[in-house]
Design a protein around this motif. Structure first.
Motif, PDB file in Angstrom:
ATOM      1  N   ARG A  51       3.202   0.664  -4.733  1.00 12.36           N
ATOM      2  CA  ARG A  51       2.436   0.947  -5.959  1.00 12.36           C
ATOM      3  C   ARG A  51       3.352   0.998  -7.186  1.00 12.36           C
ATOM      4  N   THR A  75      -7.537  -1.325 -10.000  1.00 10.17           N
ATOM      5  CA  THR A  75      -7.108   0.005 -10.458  1.00 10.17           C
ATOM      6  C   THR A  75      -6.413  -0.052 -11.813  1.00 10.17           C
ATOM      7  N   ASP A  90      -6.898  -2.382  -4.303  1.00 11.76           N
ATOM      8  CA  ASP A  90      -5.785  -1.441  -4.358  1.00 11.76           C
ATOM      9  C   ASP A  90      -4.879  -1.641  -5.565  1.00 11.76           C
ATOM     10  N   TRP A 149      -8.558  -6.354  -0.197  1.00 11.83           N
ATOM     11  CA  TRP A 149      -7.808  -5.096  -0.263  1.00 11.83           C
ATOM     12  C   TRP A 149      -6.833  -5.099  -1.438  1.00 11.83           C
ATOM     13  N   GLY A 193       0.787  -1.223   0.000  1.00  9.80           N
ATOM     14  CA  GLY A 193       0.000   0.000   0.000  1.00  9.80           C
ATOM     15  C   GLY A 193       0.821   1.276   0.000  1.00  9.80           C
TER      16      GLY A 193
END
Length: 135
Positions: free
Chosen positions: A11, A67, A63, A59, A6
């Protein structure tokens, strides 16, 4: 295969791994490793970001996977896993089990990890596949 926590580095790491998976037509395996809660002093416990494997998988999907643009998702085989424990050994295990072509990790952001050791440093010594460290 990549680990995702996260963070900004997580990312960037997931984006790099996604691109590599698309370019090589290989599956993308994303893992979230929840640290074992520890306490160094009364009232200062390190609490996992996500509790429970089902919550962690949901999650990860929200996440990372959801996306991705539809054009990126098309034809991309994505797998997610979650576990609890030491990040280095918990990432090494599925990398070995799935015979990962490459393991993509983020560079440590905290100065303390740069000094006393980090997951990428441990993996550089123990991984059975090439390692890419994204900064």
């Amino acid at each position: 295969m990549t680990g995702h926590d996260g963070s900004t580095a997580g990312r960037r790491t997931s984006a790099w791994a996604t691109g590599a998976a698309r370019r090589t037509w290989r599956p993308l395996f994303v893992a979230y490793i929840s640290p074992v809660p520890t306490s160094y002093a009364p009232g200062t416990a390190v609490v996992p970001v996500v509790e429970g494997e089902a919550d962690a998988l949901a999650w990860l999907r929200a996440d990372v996977i959801d996306t991705l643009p539809a054009t990126t998702q098309a034809g991309l085989d994505v797998h997610a896993a979650a576990s609890t424990g030491d990040a280095a050994s918990e990432l090494a295990r599925p990398a070995d089990e799935h015979r990962a072509d490459v393991l993509v990790l983020g560079a440590p952001e905290r100065r303390l990890h740069q000094l006393i050791g980090s997951v990428p440093a441990w993996m550089a010594r123990h991984a059975h596949c090439p390692l890419v460290i994204v900064r």
